[in-house]
Motif scaffolding. Structure first.
Motif, PDB file in Angstrom:
ATOM      1  N   GLY A  66       0.891  -1.291   0.133  1.00  0.00           N
ATOM      2  CA  GLY A  66       0.020   0.042  -0.108  1.00  0.00           C
ATOM      3  C   GLY A  66       0.856   1.256  -0.003  1.00  0.00           C
ATOM      4  O   GLY A  66       1.836   1.315   0.376  1.00  0.00           O
ATOM      5  N   SER A  67       0.300   2.079  -0.454  1.00  0.00           N
ATOM      6  CA  SER A  67       1.123   3.395  -0.640  1.00  0.00           C
ATOM      7  C   SER A  67       0.011   4.417  -0.492  1.00  0.00           C
ATOM      8  O   SER A  67      -1.107   4.619  -0.833  1.00  0.00           O
ATOM      9  N   ASN A  68       0.523   5.704   0.136  1.00  0.00           N
ATOM     10  CA  ASN A  68      -0.285   6.887   0.354  1.00  0.00           C
ATOM     11  C   ASN A  68       0.594   8.253  -0.074  1.00  0.00           C
ATOM     12  O   ASN A  68       1.586   8.351   0.514  1.00  0.00           O
ATOM     13  N   THR A  69       0.088   9.008  -1.179  1.00  0.00           N
ATOM     14  CA  THR A  69       0.615  10.132  -1.489  1.00  0.00           C
ATOM     15  C   THR A  69      -0.084  11.354  -1.225  1.00  0.00           C
ATOM     16  O   THR A  69      -1.106  11.323  -1.774  1.00  0.00           O
ATOM     17  N   MET A  70       0.280  12.529  -0.333  1.00  0.00           N
ATOM     18  CA  MET A  70      -0.403  13.686  -0.148  1.00  0.00           C
ATOM     19  C   MET A  70       0.500  14.744  -0.254  1.00  0.00           C
ATOM     20  O   MET A  70       1.525  14.769   0.143  1.00  0.00           O
ATOM     21  N   THR A  71      -0.163  15.758  -1.055  1.00  0.00           N
ATOM     22  CA  THR A  71       0.404  16.942  -1.359  1.00  0.00           C
ATOM     23  C   THR A  71      -0.480  17.990  -1.006  1.00  0.00           C
ATOM     24  O   THR A  71      -1.600  18.133  -1.349  1.00  0.00           O
ATOM     25  N   ASN A  72       0.016  19.062  -0.076  1.00  0.00           N
ATOM     26  CA  ASN A  72      -0.628  20.446   0.108  1.00  0.00           C
ATOM     27  C   ASN A  72       0.255  21.452  -0.489  1.00  0.00           C
ATOM     28  O   ASN A  72       1.505  21.554  -0.303  1.00  0.00           O
ATOM     29  N   ALA A  73      -0.484  22.339  -1.529  1.00  0.00           N
ATOM     30  CA  ALA A  73       0.155  23.285  -2.332  1.00  0.00           C
ATOM     31  C   ALA A  73      -0.440  24.431  -2.066  1.00  0.00           C
ATOM     32  O   ALA A  73      -1.575  24.804  -2.107  1.00  0.00           O
ATOM     33  N   TYR A  74       0.348  25.540  -2.145  1.00  0.00           N
ATOM     34  CA  TYR A  74      -0.034  27.039  -1.933  1.00  0.00           C
ATOM     35  C   TYR A  74       0.758  27.752  -3.187  1.00  0.00           C
ATOM     36  O   TYR A  74       1.827  27.652  -3.398  1.00  0.00           O
ATOM     37  N   GLY A  75      -0.032  28.632  -3.504  1.00  0.00           N
ATOM     38  CA  GLY A  75       0.632  29.692  -4.808  1.00  0.00           C
ATOM     39  C   GLY A  75      -0.060  30.970  -4.808  1.00  0.00           C
ATOM     40  O   GLY A  75      -1.208  31.220  -4.492  1.00  0.00           O
ATOM     41  N   ALA A  76       0.794  32.145  -5.296  1.00  0.00           N
ATOM     42  CA  ALA A  76       0.427  33.216  -5.411  1.00  0.00           C
ATOM     43  C   ALA A  76       1.074  34.025  -6.639  1.00  0.00           C
ATOM     44  O   ALA A  76       2.318  33.626  -6.595  1.00  0.00           O
ATOM     45  N   SER A  77       0.484  34.981  -7.242  1.00  0.00           N
ATOM     46  CA  SER A  77       1.068  35.755  -8.074  1.00  0.00           C
ATOM     47  C   SER A  77       0.491  36.974  -8.273  1.00  0.00           C
ATOM     48  O   SER A  77      -0.463  37.452  -8.015  1.00  0.00           O
ATOM     49  N   ILE A  78       1.378  38.059  -8.602  1.00  0.00           N
ATOM     50  CA  ILE A  78       0.692  39.538  -8.599  1.00  0.00           C
ATOM     51  C   ILE A  78       1.682  40.099  -9.891  1.00  0.00           C
ATOM     52  O   ILE A  78       2.679  40.077  -9.997  1.00  0.00           O
ATOM     53  N   GLN A  79       0.904  40.833 -10.620  1.00  0.00           N
ATOM     54  CA  GLN A  79       1.540  41.447 -11.751  1.00  0.00           C
ATOM     55  C   GLN A  79       0.987  42.735 -12.240  1.00  0.00           C
ATOM     56  O   GLN A  79      -0.265  43.109 -11.786  1.00  0.00           O
ATOM     57  N   LEU A  80       1.602  43.619 -12.774  1.00  0.00           N
ATOM     58  CA  LEU A  80       1.138  44.971 -13.034  1.00  0.00           C
ATOM     59  C   LEU A  80       1.563  45.054 -14.666  1.00  0.00           C
ATOM     60  O   LEU A  80       2.275  44.804 -15.377  1.00  0.00           O
ATOM     61  N   THR A  81       0.509  45.629 -15.324  1.00  0.00           N
ATOM     62  CA  THR A  81       0.268  45.642 -16.683  1.00  0.00           C
ATOM     63  C   THR A  81       0.024  47.172 -17.053  1.00  0.00           C
ATOM     64  O   THR A  81      -0.908  47.693 -16.545  1.00  0.00           O
ATOM     65  N   SER A  82       0.723  47.592 -17.831  1.00  0.00           N
ATOM     66  CA  SER A  82       0.687  49.091 -18.677  1.00  0.00           C
ATOM     67  C   SER A  82       0.154  49.081 -19.966  1.00  0.00           C
ATOM     68  O   SER A  82       0.994  48.208 -20.868  1.00  0.00           O
ATOM     69  N   PHE A  83      -1.051  49.552 -20.427  1.00  0.00           N
ATOM     70  CA  PHE A  83      -1.355  49.551 -21.750  1.00  0.00           C
ATOM     71  C   PHE A  83      -0.886  50.968 -22.440  1.00  0.00           C
ATOM     72  O   PHE A  83      -1.693  51.342 -23.515  1.00  0.00           O
ATOM     73  N   ALA A  84      -0.215  51.895 -21.752  1.00  0.00           N
ATOM     74  CA  ALA A  84       0.286  53.019 -22.570  1.00  0.00           C
ATOM     75  C   ALA A  84       0.829  52.781 -23.669  1.00  0.00           C
ATOM     76  O   ALA A  84       1.755  52.132 -23.824  1.00  0.00           O
ATOM     77  N   ASP A  85       0.786  53.624 -24.785  1.00  0.00           N
ATOM     78  CA  ASP A  85       1.391  53.630 -25.959  1.00  0.00           C
ATOM     79  C   ASP A  85       2.836  53.883 -25.960  1.00  0.00           C
ATOM     80  O   ASP A  85       3.250  54.616 -24.975  1.00  0.00           O
ATOM     81  N   PHE A  86       3.525  53.278 -26.889  1.00  0.00           N
ATOM     82  CA  PHE A  86       5.096  53.385 -26.778  1.00  0.00           C
ATOM     83  C   PHE A  86       5.757  53.853 -28.348  1.00  0.00           C
ATOM     84  O   PHE A  86       5.140  53.042 -29.044  1.00  0.00           O
ATOM     85  N   LEU A  87       6.217  54.921 -28.472  1.00  0.00           N
ATOM     86  CA  LEU A  87       6.717  55.418 -29.501  1.00  0.00           C
ATOM     87  C   LEU A  87       5.351  55.575 -30.639  1.00  0.00           C
ATOM     88  O   LEU A  87       5.528  55.445 -31.678  1.00  0.00           O
ATOM     89  N   GLY A  88       4.310  56.123 -29.897  1.00  0.00           N
ATOM     90  CA  GLY A  88       3.129  56.345 -30.616  1.00  0.00           C
ATOM     91  C   GLY A  88       2.539  55.016 -31.141  1.00  0.00           C
ATOM     92  O   GLY A  88       1.417  55.136 -31.973  1.00  0.00           O
ATOM     93  N   LYS A  89       2.979  53.725 -30.636  1.00  0.00           N
ATOM     94  CA  LYS A  89       2.040  52.708 -31.035  1.00  0.00           C
ATOM     95  C   LYS A  89       1.713  52.047 -29.880  1.00  0.00           C
ATOM     96  O   LYS A  89       2.089  52.219 -28.743  1.00  0.00           O
ATOM     97  N   GLU A  90       0.555  51.236 -29.961  1.00  0.00           N
ATOM     98  CA  GLU A  90      -0.072  50.392 -28.981  1.00  0.00           C
ATOM     99  C   GLU A  90       0.991  49.605 -28.319  1.00  0.00           C
ATOM    100  O   GLU A  90       1.719  48.679 -29.075  1.00  0.00           O
ATOM    101  N   ASN A  91       1.120  49.604 -27.068  1.00  0.00           N
ATOM    102  CA  ASN A  91       2.071  48.693 -26.161  1.00  0.00           C
ATOM    103  C   ASN A  91       1.392  48.081 -24.935  1.00  0.00           C
ATOM    104  O   ASN A  91       0.782  48.559 -24.325  1.00  0.00           O
ATOM    105  N   THR A  92       1.754  46.847 -24.709  1.00  0.00           N
ATOM    106  CA  THR A  92       1.291  46.187 -23.529  1.00  0.00           C
ATOM    107  C   THR A  92       2.733  45.556 -22.646  1.00  0.00           C
ATOM    108  O   THR A  92       3.247  44.768 -23.355  1.00  0.00           O
ATOM    109  N   LEU A  93       3.016  46.298 -21.665  1.00  0.00           N
ATOM    110  CA  LEU A  93       3.938  45.900 -20.862  1.00  0.00           C
ATOM    111  C   LEU A  93       3.489  45.129 -19.633  1.00  0.00           C
ATOM    112  O   LEU A  93       2.746  45.866 -18.737  1.00  0.00           O
ATOM    113  N   THR A  94       4.116  44.101 -18.949  1.00  0.00           N
ATOM    114  CA  THR A  94       3.437  43.129 -17.851  1.00  0.00           C
ATOM    115  C   THR A  94       4.788  42.761 -17.370  1.00  0.00           C
ATOM    116  O   THR A  94       5.629  42.300 -17.890  1.00  0.00           O
ATOM    117  N   TYR A  95       4.662  42.926 -16.081  1.00  0.00           N
ATOM    118  CA  TYR A  95       5.718  42.316 -15.241  1.00  0.00           C
ATOM    119  C   TYR A  95       5.218  42.019 -13.983  1.00  0.00           C
ATOM    120  O   TYR A  95       4.266  42.297 -13.526  1.00  0.00           O
TER     121      TYR A  95
END
Length: 206
Positions: free
Chosen positions: A80-109
Motif C-alpha cells: 500500500g502507498s499513500n501520497t499526499m500533497t498540500n500546495a499553495y501559490g500566489a502571483s501578482i502582476q502590473l500591466t501597462s497599456f500606455a502607447d510606446f513610440l506612438g504605437k499600442e504597447n502592453t508591458l507586463t511584469y
C-alpha cells in the motif's frame, strides 16, 4: 486462462483533489492594471496492490506456514502507498497599456511563488490466500511494515516581464523573460532510504 481476470485481489486506487482559486483585478488608472491570483490545493492518492510472494517457502498457500525469515513466511503481501500533497501559490502582476513610440504597447511584469509539501509512504503487510479459487488475499494480522517514508518540500519563485508592441498594422513584436528559482528538500522519515535525502537548488532564465 482469462487474461482479463485479476490474478490476485483486491487492488484499489483512490484519488482525491480539492482546489480553491481566487483572482482579483483593479485598474489604478486608465492604462495601468494590477491583478493577482492565489490558490490552495490538496491532493491525495491511496493505492493498494495484492501481490504474490515469490520467496514463500510454505506449501498450503492459505496460511503463513513458510519457514525461514519473515519474508518467506506468507504466500502473499499487501503493498500500500499513500501520497499526499498540500500546495499553495500566489502571483501578482502590473500591466501597462500606455502607447510606446506612438504605437499600442502592453508591458507586463510580475512575481509568482508556489510552495508544496508532499508525503509518500509505502507499507507492506503479510497476507495469505483464501481456500477457494478467487485469489483473494487476507491480512495476516501483523503490523504494517513501512518500507519507504519520504517528505518533500518545494519552494518555487518566478520573476517575469513581457512586452507586446504593435510595430505596424501587420507586425507585432513580442519580447519576454522569466527567471526561476526552485528549492527542493527531501527527507527520509523512516531512516531506511538515506540516499534520497538532500537539499537542491535550481536556477533558470527563459
Amino acid at each position: 486462462n482469462n487474461i482479463k481476470q485479476a490474478y490476485t485481489w483486491p487492488d484499489t486506487n483512490d484519488n482525491q483533489l480539492f482546489q480553491l482559486n481566487a483572482v482579483a483585478k483593479h485598474f489604478l488608472d486608465d492604462t495601468t492594471l494590477i491583478s493577482g491570483n492565489a490558490y490552495v490545493k490538496h491532493s491525495q492518492n491511496k493505492n493498494v496492490n495484492s501481490n504474490v510472494n515469490d520467496d514463500y517457502t510454505g506449501s498450503t498457500g492459505t496460511s503463513c506456514d513458510g519457514t525461514g525469515d519473515d519474508d518467506e513466511e506468507c504466500p502473499g503481501a499487501y503493498e500500500g502507498s499513500n501520497t499526499m500533497t498540500n500546495a499553495y501559490g500566489a502571483s501578482i502582476q502590473l500591466t501597462s497599456f500606455a502607447d510606446f513610440l506612438g504605437k499600442e504597447n502592453t508591458l507586463t511584469y510580475g512575481v509568482s511563488t508556489d510552495v508544496s509539501f508532499s508525503k509518500f509512504v509505502n507499507l507492506e503487510e503479510r497476507a495469505y490466500f483464501s481456500s477457494g479459487t478467487d485469489r483473494t488475499l487476507y491480512k495476516n494480522g501483523d503490523d504494517p511494515e513501512a518500507e519507504v517514508g519520504v517528505y518533500g518540500d518545494t519552494h518555487y519563485f518566478g520573476y517575469y516581464v513581457t512586452n507586446v508592441h504593435e510595430w505596424t498594422d501587420t507586425i507585432t513584436l513580442t519580447t519576454s523573460g522569466r527567471y526561476n528559482v526552485a528549492n527542493v528538500k527531501i527527507s527520509d522519515k523512516e531512516g531506511n532510504r538515506p540516499a534520497v535525502a538532500g537539499k537542491h537548488q535550481f536556477h533558470r532564465f527563459n
